[in-house]
Design an enzyme around this catalytic site. Structure first.
Site, PDB file in Angstrom:
ATOM      1  NE  ARG A 145      -4.378  -1.456   1.629  1.00  0.00           N
ATOM      2  CZ  ARG A 145      -5.304  -1.941   2.438  1.00  0.00           C
ATOM      3  NH1 ARG A 145      -5.126  -1.916   3.734  1.00  0.00           N
ATOM      4  NH2 ARG A 145      -6.428  -2.415   1.944  1.00  0.00           N
ATOM      5  CE  LYS A 169     -11.972  -8.030   6.031  1.00  0.00           C
ATOM      6  NZ  LYS A 169     -11.468  -6.964   5.162  1.00  0.00           N
ATOM      7  N   GLY A 176      -7.066  -6.874   0.478  1.00  0.00           N
ATOM      8  CA  GLY A 176      -5.755  -6.742   1.106  1.00  0.00           C
ATOM      9  C   GLY A 176      -5.023  -8.070   1.210  1.00  0.00           C
ATOM     10  N   GLY A 191     -12.561  -3.690   0.506  1.00  0.00           N
ATOM     11  CA  GLY A 191     -13.945  -3.255   0.711  1.00  0.00           C
ATOM     12  C   GLY A 191     -14.382  -2.292  -0.380  1.00  0.00           C
TER      13      GLY A 191
HETATM   14  P1  ADP Z   1      -9.233 -10.049   1.417  1.00  0.00           P
HETATM   15  O1  ADP Z   1      -8.414  -9.263   2.410  1.00  0.00           O
HETATM   16  O2  ADP Z   1      -8.450 -10.469   0.214  1.00  0.00           O
HETATM   17  O3  ADP Z   1     -10.508  -9.349   1.080  1.00  0.00           O
HETATM   18  P2  ADP Z   1     -10.397 -11.615   3.539  1.00  0.00           P
HETATM   19  O4  ADP Z   1      -9.925 -10.600   4.505  1.00  0.00           O
HETATM   20  O5  ADP Z   1     -11.852 -11.780   3.370  1.00  0.00           O
HETATM   21  O6  ADP Z   1      -9.681 -11.419   2.117  1.00  0.00           O
HETATM   22  O7  ADP Z   1      -9.869 -13.050   3.962  1.00  0.00           O
HETATM   23  C1  ADP Z   1      -8.515 -13.380   4.018  1.00  0.00           C
HETATM   24  C2  ADP Z   1      -8.306 -14.500   5.006  1.00  0.00           C
HETATM   25  O8  ADP Z   1      -9.172 -15.570   4.715  1.00  0.00           O
HETATM   26  C3  ADP Z   1      -6.920 -15.064   4.965  1.00  0.00           C
HETATM   27  O9  ADP Z   1      -6.236 -14.657   6.125  1.00  0.00           O
HETATM   28  C4  ADP Z   1      -7.151 -16.580   4.920  1.00  0.00           C
HETATM   29  O10 ADP Z   1      -6.339 -17.277   5.841  1.00  0.00           O
HETATM   30  C5  ADP Z   1      -8.601 -16.700   5.306  1.00  0.00           C
HETATM   31  N1  ADP Z   1      -9.245 -17.935   4.807  1.00  0.00           N
HETATM   32  C6  ADP Z   1      -9.288 -18.414   3.561  1.00  0.00           C
HETATM   33  N2  ADP Z   1      -9.915 -19.595   3.508  1.00  0.00           N
HETATM   34  C7  ADP Z   1     -10.288 -19.881   4.767  1.00  0.00           C
HETATM   35  C8  ADP Z   1     -10.945 -20.989   5.378  1.00  0.00           C
HETATM   36  N3  ADP Z   1     -11.348 -22.043   4.664  1.00  0.00           N
HETATM   37  N4  ADP Z   1     -11.153 -20.957   6.707  1.00  0.00           N
HETATM   38  C9  ADP Z   1     -10.728 -19.901   7.439  1.00  0.00           C
HETATM   39  N5  ADP Z   1     -10.086 -18.832   6.929  1.00  0.00           N
HETATM   40  C10 ADP Z   1      -9.866 -18.824   5.618  1.00  0.00           C
HETATM   41 MG    MG Z   2      -8.591  -9.009   4.534  1.00  0.00          MG
END
Ligand code: ADP
Ligand code: MG
Length: 398
Positions: A35, A200, A356, A380
């Site tokens: 970032r 999320k 992120g 987001g």
């Molecule tokens: P982003 O930041 O790309 O929007 P999120 O914040 O929603 O993504 O999610 C990222 C997290 O999701 C990672 O830290 C990853 O470890 C977790 N994750 C992915 N698959 C699973 C799962 N099956 N169970 C729990 N956590 C998960």
């Molecule tokens: Mg995230």
């Protein structure tokens, strides 16, 4: 929407820039500076123009009070290294220290104000309180450049209210982000494939309703998979599950079937008894997950199927890792998606990585950022854009 070019000669002018420096920290070590690097083009441009650059940003969630654990100190140091010029960190956000430091700035110098979320007015729901902080910020500068794409979906003082106080323009990061996301939403090249994952879940389920009217195929992985599998009547062991969303997800599956949008779910899952790096991993059918196991990644068949769908696409938007990629044993699904996107890009597809953790995954798994058309700095914000929502921080500039 005005751009920096429209602001005229900036030599000697005090320019307030909102950047997104919300980087992951391990103690005071920045574990991913993506970032900060994304903010450089705008900052370099202002420095080269001879502006007196005052940057405001937040880090973490300090709850509206000074908390040294969330100081922007590490960011100021890293930013200075990347700009190859010292960056001063003001001792406060809009107090006497910030005012004095802003007054002392020379042309082409950069000042970083301390974490804007140390001031409770930043995120206040009360318009008058936010306006007050915006006025304090405005008192430090003559023009405002909005470049924190990761926060443009927030109606906050340093993002939204400030643009009502000063002549304002978008920075090159926000401009690039908006152009890329428009390309994926307005008349996208088809097939248009969206890959969703991450943790999320309820945040991201909302985007699906909108995507069902736009995308040709939705590939679902990560934590949200289990709500989909549960909606199909499968047991998901101790995996992440949003029980109150099962009915909503059933609705999505019906709508997708009616509209001819394909929702691709994993057919195999990597499970382990514990949420741990060294917990013994096994691959099981998605329809037959053991009750005492946690689903931590999509399985190899699913990775291959997702990869094939991505390689056929002309537009790919990916948000959310397919598994717990931070642990090697559960990173393969995420790698498969990233590899397929790199191949699709090479074949001329337009590919966006948003989120992120997804962007961090691409980098920590060793992929070259140049292998993707666009890596968004805002999870987001990019999702809300894809959902077709108005982003207050962009709207206020129009
Ligand atoms: P982003 O930041 O790309 O929007 P999120 O914040 O929603 O993504 O999610 C990222 C997290 O999701 C990672 O830290 C990853 O470890 C977790 N994750 C992915 N698959 C699973 C799962 N099956 N169970 C729990 N956590 C998960
Ligand atoms: Mg995230």
């Amino acid at each position: 929407m005005l751009t920096i070019d429209d602001l005229g000669d900036l030599r000697g002018k005090r320019v307030l820039v909102r950047s997104d420096f919300n980087v992951p920290l391990d103690g005071s070590t920045i574990t991913d500076d993506g970032r900060i690097r994304a903010a450089l083009p705008t900052l370099r441009r202002l420095v080269d123009a001879g502006a007196k650059v005052i940057v405001t940003a937040h880090l973490g969630r300090p709850k509206g009070a000074v908390d040294p654990a969330f100081s922007l100190g590490p960011v100021a140091s890293r930013l200075g290294e990347l700009l190859e010029a010292p960056v001063t960190l003001a001792p406060d956000t809009v107090g006497e220290g910030a005012k004095a430091a802003a007054a002392e700035l020379a042309e082409g110098q950069v000042l970083l104000l301390e974490n804007i979320r140390f001031d409770a007015r930043e995120t206040s729901k009360n318009d008058a309180e936010r306006a007050e902080l915006a006025k304090d910020l405005a008192g430090l500068a003559e023009v405002f450049v909005s470049d924190g794409f990761g926060v443009v979906h927030r109606k906050q003082a340093s993002v939204y209210d400030i643009a009502k106080e000063l002549p304002s323009a978008v920075g090159s990061l926000v401009q690039t982000e908006v152009e890329a996301l428009r390309r994926a939403t307005v008349d996208p090249g088809r097939p248009y494939v969206v890959v969703l994952g991450g943790s999320k879940v309820s945040d991201k389920l909302g985007v699906i309703a909108n995507l069902l009217t736009k995308a040709d195929r939705l590939l679902i992985g990560g934590g949200m998979v289990f709500t989909f599998l549960a909606a199909q009547g499968y047991r998901v062991g101790s995996s992440l599950l949003e029980e109150d969303q099962i009915e909503v997800v059933k609705g999505y599956l019906d709508t997708a079937a009616d509209r001819g949008v394909e929702i691709l779910l994993p057919t195999d899952i990597v499970v382990a008894p514990e949420f741990k790096a060294d917990s013994p991993a096994t691959v099981v059918p998605a329809a037959d997950m053991p009750a005492d196991q946690i689903g931590l990644d999509i399985g190899p068949d699913s990775g291959a199927a997702f990869g094939a769908a991505i390689r056929e696409a002309k537009t790919v938007v990916w948000n959310g890792p397919m598994g717990v990629f931070e642990f090697d044993a559960f990173a393969d699904g995420t790698k498969a998606v990233a590899e397929a996107m790199v191949d699709a890009t090479a074949e001329g597809a337009f590919t966006i990585v948003g989120g992120g953790d997804s962007a961090a995954a691409v980098r920590t798994l060793g992929f070259d950022e140049g292998g993707f058309s666009h890596i968004s700095t805002g999870g987001g914000a990019s999702l809300e854009f894809l959902e077709g929502k108005t982003l207050p921080g962009i709207d206020v500039l129009n």
